[in-house]
Motif scaffolding. Structure first.
Motif, PDB file in Angstrom:
ATOM      1  N   ARG A  80       0.826  -1.207   0.000  1.00  0.00           N
ATOM      2  CA  ARG A  80       0.000   0.000   0.000  1.00  0.00           C
ATOM      3  C   ARG A  80       0.860   1.257   0.000  1.00  0.00           C
ATOM      4  N   HIS A  81       1.903   1.267   0.856  1.00  0.00           N
ATOM      5  CA  HIS A  81       2.744   2.455   0.940  1.00  0.00           C
ATOM      6  C   HIS A  81       3.637   2.614  -0.294  1.00  0.00           C
ATOM      7  N   GLU A  82       3.794   1.544  -1.065  1.00  0.00           N
ATOM      8  CA  GLU A  82       4.492   1.646  -2.346  1.00  0.00           C
ATOM      9  C   GLU A  82       3.569   2.146  -3.449  1.00  0.00           C
ATOM     10  N   GLY A  83       2.261   2.244  -3.143  1.00  0.00           N
ATOM     11  CA  GLY A  83       1.296   2.689  -4.134  1.00  0.00           C
ATOM     12  C   GLY A  83       0.679   1.572  -4.946  1.00  0.00           C
ATOM     13  N   THR A  84       0.935   0.309  -4.543  1.00  0.00           N
ATOM     14  CA  THR A  84       0.377  -0.843  -5.261  1.00  0.00           C
ATOM     15  C   THR A  84      -0.990  -1.195  -4.692  1.00  0.00           C
ATOM     16  N   GLU A  85      -1.979  -1.278  -5.549  1.00  0.00           N
ATOM     17  CA  GLU A  85      -3.327  -1.609  -5.102  1.00  0.00           C
ATOM     18  C   GLU A  85      -3.449  -3.117  -4.925  1.00  0.00           C
ATOM     19  N   VAL A  86      -4.008  -3.541  -3.802  1.00  0.00           N
ATOM     20  CA  VAL A  86      -4.178  -4.959  -3.503  1.00  0.00           C
ATOM     21  C   VAL A  86      -5.646  -5.311  -3.645  1.00  0.00           C
ATOM     22  N   ASN A  87      -5.932  -6.393  -4.334  1.00  0.00           N
ATOM     23  CA  ASN A  87      -7.308  -6.840  -4.527  1.00  0.00           C
ATOM     24  C   ASN A  87      -8.002  -7.031  -3.179  1.00  0.00           C
ATOM     25  N   PHE A  88      -9.235  -6.551  -3.061  1.00  0.00           N
ATOM     26  CA  PHE A  88      -9.936  -6.587  -1.776  1.00  0.00           C
ATOM     27  C   PHE A  88     -10.166  -8.023  -1.304  1.00  0.00           C
ATOM     28  N   LEU A  89     -10.508  -8.935  -2.215  1.00  0.00           N
ATOM     29  CA  LEU A  89     -10.715 -10.320  -1.805  1.00  0.00           C
ATOM     30  C   LEU A  89      -9.409 -10.949  -1.329  1.00  0.00           C
ATOM     31  N   GLN A  90      -8.293 -10.518  -1.889  1.00  0.00           N
ATOM     32  CA  GLN A  90      -6.991 -10.994  -1.420  1.00  0.00           C
ATOM     33  C   GLN A  90      -6.713 -10.483  -0.008  1.00  0.00           C
ATOM     34  N   ILE A  91      -7.146  -9.255   0.279  1.00  0.00           N
ATOM     35  CA  ILE A  91      -6.998  -8.711   1.638  1.00  0.00           C
ATOM     36  C   ILE A  91      -7.833  -9.529   2.617  1.00  0.00           C
ATOM     37  N   LEU A  92      -9.075  -9.810   2.261  1.00  0.00           N
ATOM     38  CA  LEU A  92      -9.929 -10.623   3.123  1.00  0.00           C
ATOM     39  C   LEU A  92      -9.327 -12.005   3.321  1.00  0.00           C
ATOM     40  N   GLU A  93      -8.760 -12.559   2.258  1.00  0.00           N
ATOM     41  CA  GLU A  93      -8.110 -13.870   2.319  1.00  0.00           C
ATOM     42  C   GLU A  93      -6.923 -13.847   3.275  1.00  0.00           C
ATOM     43  N   SER A  94      -6.150 -12.764   3.248  1.00  0.00           N
ATOM     44  CA  SER A  94      -4.953 -12.662   4.077  1.00  0.00           C
ATOM     45  C   SER A  94      -5.271 -12.592   5.563  1.00  0.00           C
ATOM     46  N   PHE A  95      -6.478 -12.108   5.893  1.00  0.00           N
ATOM     47  CA  PHE A  95      -6.799 -11.879   7.308  1.00  0.00           C
ATOM     48  C   PHE A  95      -8.016 -12.685   7.764  1.00  0.00           C
ATOM     49  N   ARG A  96      -8.137 -13.887   7.209  1.00  0.00           N
ATOM     50  CA  ARG A  96      -9.254 -14.733   7.636  1.00  0.00           C
ATOM     51  C   ARG A  96      -9.100 -15.180   9.079  1.00  0.00           C
ATOM     52  N   HIS A  97      -7.881 -15.132   9.620  1.00  0.00           N
ATOM     53  CA  HIS A  97      -7.668 -15.497  11.025  1.00  0.00           C
ATOM     54  C   HIS A  97      -8.070 -14.371  11.976  1.00  0.00           C
ATOM     55  N   SER A  98      -8.373 -13.201  11.443  1.00  0.00           N
ATOM     56  CA  SER A  98      -8.714 -12.079  12.321  1.00  0.00           C
ATOM     57  C   SER A  98     -10.066 -12.307  12.984  1.00  0.00           C
ATOM     58  N   ARG A  99     -10.332 -11.537  14.019  1.00  0.00           N
ATOM     59  CA  ARG A  99     -11.549 -11.739  14.816  1.00  0.00           C
ATOM     60  C   ARG A  99     -12.368 -10.462  14.891  1.00  0.00           C
TER      61      ARG A  99
END
Length: 790
Positions: free
Chosen positions: A417-436
């Protein structure tokens, strides 16, 4: 015993002074609490001491510093008129006994009577009824305008009130401001915790209940930290200096949590709040070993300093650097709930000027992420521990591993994000499925601030009761499909759902699913072709593809979650041997029946190990020659066990005894660890050298670890299979014999499907089939068929 059945005591004093905490004078087994905290007694150890639980921690505390009655909060100051009464200041917190229309309240050295009209009981449940009967005592929110927020100020008068009551109560002033004003304020980030665990503060002179974690964060960061308005006000006044007011934003105070419409409006503004705030403070919690955790993390980072990513730090350097490190302090810090909370993720990712507070320690995020990097990509570990940490329970090990994974993903998303690269939203959700998240809908809403503009415009935050979790997940899936995000959508979907009413092609984001296959490494369905699914109804998804094969045999499921049996490292190694043995056993029969070769011409050994690692190396990229070397090292280490298992059809439970030296070494060193920080770190005794035999074995362990870790990672919550055409596969654990393997045109991985009576299919999940992951199974003229997923 259930928490409600435990005896409760109220703390009369703070457990430790700040000097004690900063000097490390409190022991790891001591319970940390502040005056007014509720302590649940787990066990009375002596007449004077007990084992108690407070704020999700367990420890020893002196019973004499607690009382059995509830505490009351003084709503205003009072001066005693006779010797039966007691004087107190506004904000004083006192134990009390109600009797015949009056309270008997207790100070540190005296007690007296008081009218109930001047007091309120510090009990969130009782406060709800009191608020209904006496609403004038409580803070009343007024409506906000568009792009308007509330800010909290700690004024000099608030400080005077705070000091007058002996720092027992917090006083703040709430005011409205335009969104741009956040640039001059500090945004606070913390873990809400139990919704019933709340404490009152004085907001504009009236009561407002906030999460206890936020209460502690304010008390520590502002009154006593030495960096803000609460710090040394008398000195500032004596010097004639006007100390600036502390201005901050915290969601529990600045958003009316009982107003659904306000939440729907304010939550989307959090993207700008945490991005533009002058600084962001993350409050992790209290920790007696906070400074020790910092030191150990620094040693971990330095140990990997000269090693490139995905290169193992060798065992001899681990023994030299990590033999006497207290990993428990790092585990306690990294496993803190704040790092698992969905809301905190976006707050950390968005922040530009971030400070993390843990006990009395101020930590830079890079310090944490560098440590995580060393553990993740250089395998810095406890001395000679291949997978686990002796002395940890299975749950502790899983919590630690989940926290490591989540922080590693957070570092990656924040960096991109700080490099200016947009990350797919579903990939973000995938990355943090362990979150509560307390509200399951927040698994989506809490991360929406990190999404692209199209998702932020397409997904509307709606906390109305009619907008169920099922509706939120289904609406997100439909929107993702309409903008072409079908690949990340389907790879996160399948039969592992827990939310009722979801079609099988809609991901259940509340579930800690199996590790997702990185589809960018494959090209099974010719990704250059366009995938054009369609909805024939709100729950039926039609997608074109090719029916490749049928599962004819599957392996059994092992009682293992893929994080390693931390309590018994040997058990995990037995699992690894069992995984290989089962596929070798099934595969040798299949290959033998087909003339001795795998369908693509490879030998049995290559097909087996590639299937177990899903064609991927330790770094997550496709396998290379070095990955074959790591696999060979594992087979050299365990060839006797594997040959014996194939001969006897049984894996002995003693598999892994070659690693018994781990426990011998730890038994020798762990006794040296004390509660004093310096003695845990600054030990210069020589470390015994390994015998030549064990030295050779340790080198082999280093070499085989990448294969072992990769196999365990990808086989968690999965099983292996043989197909009708003789292919080997790694499939979701819910798969059954008779399920089919389909290749959807334009998607990179194949999927397991189950035919339903009406001719539709249930999506079971993505899979790996060795020999078809680069498009080998598709013919140039294959027009395909329509699969209807429900």
């Amino acid at each position: 015993m259930d928490s409600q059945d435990l005896e409760k005591r109220w703390a009369q004093y703070d457990a430790f002074s700040l000097d004690d905490l900063s000097r490390g004078n409190c022991h790891q087994g001591d319970l940390l609490y502040v005056r007014g905290d509720v302590i649940e007694i787990v066990e009375n150890t002596t007449a004077d001491w007990a084992l108690g639980r407070c704020r999700r921690r367990v420890g020893i505390f002196p019973i004499g510093q607690t009382v059995s009655g509830p505490f009351v909060l003084a709503l205003s100051g009072y001066t005693a008129r006779n010797d039966k009464e007691m004087s107190f200041k506004m904000g004083d917190v006192m134990p009390a006994i109600p009797s015949q229309g009056v309270y008997t309240v207790f100070g540190n050295t005296h007690y007296g009577e008081c009218s109930p009209t001047l007091l309120t009981t510090i009990d969130r449940r009782l406060a709800a009824e009191e608020r209904r009967l006496q609403p004038e005592r409580y803070y009343k929110y007024s409506k906000l305008q568009l792009n308007e927020i509330r800010l909290v100020t700690i004024t000099p008068q608030n400080v005077e009130n705070f000091l007058a009551c002996g720092r027992q109560s917090l006083f703040v002033t709430i005011h409205k401001a335009p969104l741009e004003a956040i640039k001059e304020a500090t945004a606070l980030s913390y873990c809400w915790g139990d919704p019933n665990d709340q404490k009152p503060i004085f907001a504009n002179g009236t009561l407002l209940y906030i999460p206890s974690a936020l209460w502690r964060a304010l008390r520590r960061r502002f009154p006593e930290s030495g960096i803000s308005t609460y710090s040394l006000p008398e000195q500032s006044r004596d010097q004639g200096v006007s100390k600036p007011e502390a201005i901050f934003w915290a969601d529990a105070i600045c958003i009316n949590q009982e107003d659904v419409l306000e939440k729907n409006h304010q939550i989307p503004l959090m993207r700008g709040i945490y991005s533009d705030a002058q600084q962001v403070h993350v409050y992790v919690g209290e920790g007696a070993e906070s400074f020790l955790a910092l030191v150990v993390m620094k040693v971990i980072t330095d140990t990997a300093e000269n090693f490139t990513p995905w290169t193992i730090v060798p065992h001899n350097l681990i023994r030299e650097r990590m033999s006497r490190m207290d990993w428990n302090s790092v585990r306690d810090f990294i496993s803190e709930q704040v790092f698992r909370r969905s809301w905190v993720i976006q707050e950390i990712v968005l922040a530009t000027n971030l400070t993390i507070w843990y006990g009395m320690a101020s930590i830079n995020l890079d310090q944490i992420l560098d440590c995580i990097q060393a553990i993740t990509v250089n395998h810095v570990r406890h001395v000679d521990s291949l997978l686990g940490f002796p002395g940890w329970t299975r749950n502790q090990g899983q919590e630690f591993q989940n926290a490591i994974t989540q922080l590693h993903n957070l570092a990656n998303i924040r960096s991109r994000r700080h490099e200016g690269t947009e990350v797919n939203f579903l990939q973000i959700l995938e990355s943090f499925r362990h979150s509560r998240a307390t509200d399951p809908r927040d698994k989506v809403y809490s991360l929406l601030s990190l999404a692209s503009e199209s998702y932020r415009n397409g997904i509307i935050t709606d906390y109305s009761t009619s907008n169920t979790v099922t509706s939120v997940f289904l609406d997100l899936a439909i929107y993702a499909m309409t903008i072409g995000d079908i690949e990340p959508l389907l790879r996160n979907a399948g039969a592992s759902q827990r939310v009722a009413g979801l079609p099988s092609w809609v991901p259940d984001w509340t579930h800690d699913a199996r590790n997702i296959l990185p589809s960018d490494q494959y090209n099974c369905g010719r990704a250059e072709e366009e995938c054009l699914p369609s909805l024939s109804s709100p729950i039926k998804l039609t997608i074109k593809g090719s029916l490749f094969d049928t599962i004819t045999r599957k392996s059994g499921m092992l009682d293992w979650a893929g994080h390693g049996d931390i309590k018994d490292t040997f058990g995990t190694l037995s699992v690894a041997v069992m995984l290989i043995y089962r596929l070798l056993s099934m595969g040798s029969e299949a290959v033998g029946a087909s003339g001795g070769a795998y369908p693509n011409g490879e030998d049995l050994f290559t097909a087996v190990w590639q299937t177990l690692v899903c064609g991927l190396g330790w770094s997550g990229k496709r396998t290379q020659e070095d990955d074959k070397k790591h696999c060979d090292a594992f087979f050299r280490c365990y060839q006797d066990e594997l040959l014996g298992a194939l001969a006897t059809n049984h894996v002995p439970p003693s598999t892994g005894t070659k690693f018994a030296r781990t426990h011998e070494d730890l038994a020798m060193h762990d006794g040296d660890l004390t509660h004093d920080t310096k003695s845990k770190i600054l030990m210069n005794e020589s470390i015994p050298k390994l015998s030549p035999e064990l030295e050779k074995q340790a080198q082999l362990e280093d070499e085989m670890y990448p294969f072992l870790a990769t196999m365990l990672h990808h086989q968690a919550e999965r099983r292996t299979c043989i197909t009708e055409k003789g292919y080997f596969g790694t499939i979701p654990s819910e798969s059954q014999e008779g399920d089919v393997i389909a290749i959807f045109f334009g998607l990179r991985v194949p999927f397991v499907l189950r035919l339903l009576p009406m001719g539709t299919y249930q999506l079971i999940g993505p899979c790996y089939v060795h020999g078809i992951m680069d498009g080998e199974a598709l013919q140039g003229n294959d027009e395909g068929v329509d699969f209807v997923l429900v």
